[in-house]
Design an enzyme around this catalytic site. Structure first.
Site, PDB file in Angstrom:
ATOM      1  N   PHE A  96       0.214  -8.097  -7.817  1.00 25.09           N
ATOM      2  CA  PHE A  96       1.184  -7.049  -8.180  1.00 25.09           C
ATOM      3  C   PHE A  96       2.120  -6.826  -6.995  1.00 25.09           C
ATOM      4  O   PHE A  96       1.656  -6.653  -5.866  1.00 25.09           O
ATOM      5  CB  PHE A  96       0.475  -5.741  -8.521  1.00 25.09           C
ATOM      6  CG  PHE A  96      -0.414  -5.832  -9.731  1.00 25.09           C
ATOM      7  CD1 PHE A  96      -0.014  -6.513 -10.878  1.00 25.09           C
ATOM      8  CD2 PHE A  96      -1.659  -5.220  -9.743  1.00 25.09           C
ATOM      9  CE1 PHE A  96      -0.831  -6.585 -11.997  1.00 25.09           C
ATOM     10  CE2 PHE A  96      -2.488  -5.290 -10.860  1.00 25.09           C
ATOM     11  CZ  PHE A  96      -2.076  -5.972 -11.992  1.00 25.09           C
ATOM     12  N   GLU A  97       3.403  -6.770  -7.266  1.00 24.12           N
ATOM     13  CA  GLU A  97       4.363  -6.651  -6.162  1.00 24.12           C
ATOM     14  C   GLU A  97       4.175  -5.353  -5.373  1.00 24.12           C
ATOM     15  O   GLU A  97       4.583  -5.252  -4.226  1.00 24.12           O
ATOM     16  CB  GLU A  97       5.814  -6.751  -6.676  1.00 24.12           C
ATOM     17  CG  GLU A  97       6.210  -5.573  -7.535  1.00 24.12           C
ATOM     18  CD  GLU A  97       7.633  -5.688  -8.107  1.00 24.12           C
ATOM     19  OE1 GLU A  97       8.055  -6.792  -8.426  1.00 24.12           O
ATOM     20  OE2 GLU A  97       8.274  -4.641  -8.226  1.00 24.12           O
ATOM     21  N   GLY A  98       3.536  -4.356  -5.979  1.00 25.87           N
ATOM     22  CA  GLY A  98       3.264  -3.103  -5.267  1.00 25.87           C
ATOM     23  C   GLY A  98       2.342  -3.298  -4.077  1.00 25.87           C
ATOM     24  O   GLY A  98       2.332  -2.481  -3.157  1.00 25.87           O
ATOM     25  N   HIS A 131      14.119  -4.562  -5.344  1.00 25.96           N
ATOM     26  CA  HIS A 131      12.978  -3.884  -4.710  1.00 25.96           C
ATOM     27  C   HIS A 131      12.783  -4.398  -3.280  1.00 25.96           C
ATOM     28  O   HIS A 131      12.595  -3.609  -2.349  1.00 25.96           O
ATOM     29  CB  HIS A 131      11.721  -4.105  -5.565  1.00 25.96           C
ATOM     30  CG  HIS A 131      10.580  -3.202  -5.219  1.00 25.96           C
ATOM     31  ND1 HIS A 131       9.362  -3.271  -5.831  1.00 25.96           N
ATOM     32  CD2 HIS A 131      10.472  -2.198  -4.334  1.00 25.96           C
ATOM     33  CE1 HIS A 131       8.557  -2.358  -5.317  1.00 25.96           C
ATOM     34  NE2 HIS A 131       9.200  -1.687  -4.411  1.00 25.96           N
TER      35      HIS A 131
END
Lengths: 256, 316, 256, 316
Positions: A50-52, B121
């Site tokens: 997950f990019e988080g 992002h």
């Protein structure tokens, strides 16, 4: 009556496109279910990221994450790091697959998730890029996963949020995008790839019962068509069973 | 306009770098957010959102803010409808995938009441990172060829080492950062569990830093695990004790988000639009007489349920 | 017989130049002892920071670090971070003081710690910059602390490792070094500052019993001399007592 | 020459990114270091130096290495005298403040047998950081106006946003990194206690990564504290179990450095110069028949003494 929904079809077909032993940047919802399905079928060593910040979390059977940026998405992960660290790993070439959706998609695989209308005075303001631009700029292979409809597959998108082949030909490379590519599009009608030379979308596989005319009618531009069109085999009982176990309430992938 | 890196450094040089007691009530800390400031908000979406401080800022009637965040969620509705924010800088803004695009965001941005500056992002992360490093920009291969670069102020350049085309992302030096964490001491030594997001960068990039913490711990406790400290005291201007300070958003390891609250909120907004948020602000921001009166509104049973679910996540 | 060594004198005089409530990048040896002495006398709220990553460690009374990059130097630190994080904080303006020594020093406070002779074919290869260049480039105020000898204070250094005022005048600024400055030099003979206009070293305070002639004889270039030369007061009994407690074996600061 | 960022990315793309068992004996791992490689060495000075792997590299007779490290200490003497290294890239090289400038380094560099490329400490950190970020350079205001820039390949540029002069530090993409840590699982998920140095950056920047760990732990243990993981498995090519793998250098939290050994070594070098190091290599590198035969030479009493002092540091 095929016994599965179009969302289920797309999810299964997308999962089949993922090779084993690779890493994948996965978003909440359908992409996560699709990657998890691949893990439970042909790709047990696919790594979900997950990019988080979470690498290879173990999703709780009943406490699934609503977003990939919450604690549920980091449960027992091998690494819980920052988005900037994950984007660095993406930049380095460690992420094999990325998933994208899009409000508007053109024939070069460029995607708009920012605005309908003018950027400064939008008719509809959409959520924006998030990590989508980074994924399509830097992921080794980006896969677009989407419902197939004419108003979405259009000749000219209002805003280019995430690059596919830009204006086609060498233009992606010329813009400086020398890493990765938009590799595939999976819809509820077909699987497309992109002609390497022109950068134009090309119908490659038709889903069961779908004709090339169905695809062309639902596409707002003229895609290429592969010389030898393949037909995908329908979702198996096993795939559907696993898929429904992964999303028991059909929150992300509505059941039949 | 955003501060130049030279001006931004001068501000830091001029600050008091001593280790002094910075513990204060939320109302006091909120005074560090001034009309017209660029306010960077810690956390992502509904995780470690500094809700306690956002409520204070709204209550004080601060105006003309530019607010930046990696990914905005429900809190942006509140800031827009309260009239605190003129401009948002981010990569994404929505209630969340589950609850769909924010009708409020659409109303305010499409109506021209709020300007929205969009980055990828990675791009917004790099802006904070450049700020934390004290440099004017960082290079990347993201955003090239996209329309984002046409509007957001990133620049193209040819790499002097390789001749390759690069996207240069300008540094962001916020006037003030608001950050919510699991624990801090009263001097501002801050430790975070789980996802760090870009909070350490926000704290280093910003001119003033407000930290709200679930727990104020002794400095001895901080010293026992110094490698968990992500923000040193000299970066911090105010420390606020804020148990459930992110609620109804989550604080990893302590409580999950109150999804049922989000569902009700989303229903209200779907039905009543901006008026629904006005009612919400009245009920949850302007109404409650005290910090604990706010929490009381959620009912202790809900708070404890979400604490319990957070524990179950890793005990099962 | 003054009852203290020249190293003790330098250490005490350097410590006196440190203001309270500031942060200081401190190296192993004399600088650490000097900053610790300041903490125990006039600057209790001085924060000691090691570029290796430790903020405000509590040095063990008998297990003192031999280098600032080992576990002993991080004992119970408020933050144990990476050198790159600490250099970022330095770049941002969070570090008020830095200490430097040097094999060769010129009148503009430029320092050589790299080579004697030619860089590519050195007569003597020295350890190199380490963090010295970063400190003198970026610390708000850099203090040079050194033994005062003619062969060290020279007109032309062989290699400019760490910038003082470069060629003097506006040259430091013109080179792009717009942050920080070399603020002071403390030797066993005197305290110097730098003329802001010319960037040339200026004798400001003489240590007890030292004449301006002593300084000039031991300096290989012509420094400026302040109009009103001050005289420092000798190290006090208390200062010397604390100093010797901090380095009981005289490992870094030899005792009388 | 150092790899271009485009080539460096292609290498990473082509690698197997799967989570497979990478546990192997040190002799096997050392084969990943090849003649002519740029080898980045983790840790700093005598902290978390990957001594076990350095011994293996020397024993294998690898030649023509460029070795880089933030700050070199005793280990560079060994690499120089063994003839493994032609060039060193660093900010500083010395036995340590306490033991003075290395006579061996002076002999090899002044004699032209080893070329020394010098950066500031921030500069060499930025080189690894740029490599970890996959970009060709990072900007800084360090090193401007100094002679370092005349020789090390950094470039000056005028900032396109501010007009200010900047120093651009080129990325470093080592062929191989050797890193010693407190613990890892057999797949290469790595956790570090205490000072992180630049090891996470080295692992991300390098084409191949060898990790030696004091302890091989279960993947379950890694998962219980995922926020302590600093290197994910897909960055790692070899994992080696190496208790006391940094000895006589320290491993924070486990054992301190063997200062008495350093004193004796420094005395030997002072007396015998290069021949002293040759004897040292014979005794400690070529001589011992096995990994534990090496440790045995230090006597268990010394190992335990330095474990004890490491514990005393935080128990007192």
């Amino acid at each position: 009556m095929p016994g599965y929904t179009t969302a289920e079809l797309v999810t299964v077909m997308a999962s089949r496109e993922l090779e084993d032993r690779k890493t994948a940047f996965v978003g909440a919802g359908l992409p996560l279910i699709s990657a998890a399905l691949a893990q439970k079928t042909h790709a047990p060593d696919l790594t979900i990221i997950f990019e988080g910040g979470a690498v290879a979390p173990l999703i709780h059977p009943t406490l699934a994450p609503y977003s990939t940026n919450e604690a549920r998405a980091t449960r027992f992960a091998l690494m819980v790091s920052s988005p900037s660290d994950l984007f660095n790993l993406l930049h380095r070439g460690y992420i094999d697959y990325g998933f994208l959706g899009g409000a508007q998609i053109d024939k070069y695989g460029n995607i708009n998730t920012s605005v309908i209308g003018d950027f400064e005075h939008p008719k509809v303001r959409l959520p924006g890029s998030g990590g989508a631009n980074d994924i399509s700029s830097l992921c080794t292979k980006t896969m677009i996963v989407t419902h197939h409809e004419k108003r979405r597959f259009i000749e000219k998108i209002d805003f280019l949020t995430s690059p596919g082949y830009l204006a086609g030909g060498d233009s992606r490379r010329a813009a400086g995008l020398i890493f990765g590519k938009v590799d595939r599009l999976v819809s509820h009608l077909c699987v497309m790839d992109f002609d390497e030379e022109s950068g134009v979308m090309r119908v490659k596989k038709l889903h069961p019962g779908v004709t090339i005319e169905d695809v062309l009618e639902n596409t707002g531009f003229a895609p290429l068509v592969a010389e030898k069109l393949e037909t995908t085999s329908p979702p198996t009982e096993r795939e559907l069973k696993i898929l429904r176990e992964l999303d028991p309430e059909g929150m992300y992938v509505p059941h039949a | 306009m955003v501060l130049d890196f030279v001006e931004a450094r001068k501000q830091i040089e001029a600050k008091d770098h001593s280790m002094r007691d910075k513990l204060m009530p939320p109302e006091e800390a909120a005074k560090l957010v001034r009309d017209g400031d660029h306010m960077a908000i810690g956390g992502i979406m509904y995780s470690r959102t500094p809700m306690a401080m956002i409520r204070e800022v709204i209550r004080r009637g601060v105006k003309g803010l530019t607010a930046s965040r990696l990914l905005f969620s429900f809190e942006s509705d509140m800031l827009f409808v309260a009239g605190s924010v003129d401009k948002a800088v981010t990569s994404w803004i929505s209630m969340a995938v589950t609850w769909g695009v924010s009708k409020i965001m659409r109303n305010y941005v499409e109506g021209g009441k709020v300007k929205l500056e969009e980055w990828s992002h990675a791009g917004i992360n790099l802006r904070y990172k450049a700020g934390a490093m004290g440099v004017p920009f960082l290079p990347t291969l993201s955003m090239l060829g996209s329309d984002l670069m046409k509007y957001n102020g990133a620049k193209e350049m040819d790499c002097p080492f390789t001749g390759r085309k690069l996207c240069l992302v300008p540094a962001l030096y916020p006037d003030v950062a608001v950050i919510h964490v699991q624990r801090a001491d009263r001097y501002g030594n801050v430790q975070v569990d789980g996802m760090p997001f870009a909070d350490a960068d926000l704290a280093r990039a910003s001119g003033r830093v407000i930290v709200t913490a679930e727990e104020i711990v002794s400095t001895d406790r901080i010293r026992r695990e110094g490698d968990k400290t992500v923000i040193p005291f000299f970066c911090v201007d105010a420390v606020v004790e804020a148990p459930f300070g992110s609620y109804p958003h989550e604080c990893p390891g302590l409580y999950q988000a109150d999804y049922e609250h989000f569902h009700r909120y989303a229903d209200t907004v779907a039905k009543k639009g901006v008026d629904g948020v006005k009612e919400y602000l009245q009920e949850y921001v302007y109404g409650p007489a005290s910090y604990y009166d706010y929490l009381q509104k959620f009912h202790i049973a809900n708070l404890m349920k979400n604490v319990g679910l957070s524990r179950r996540l890793v005990s099962d």
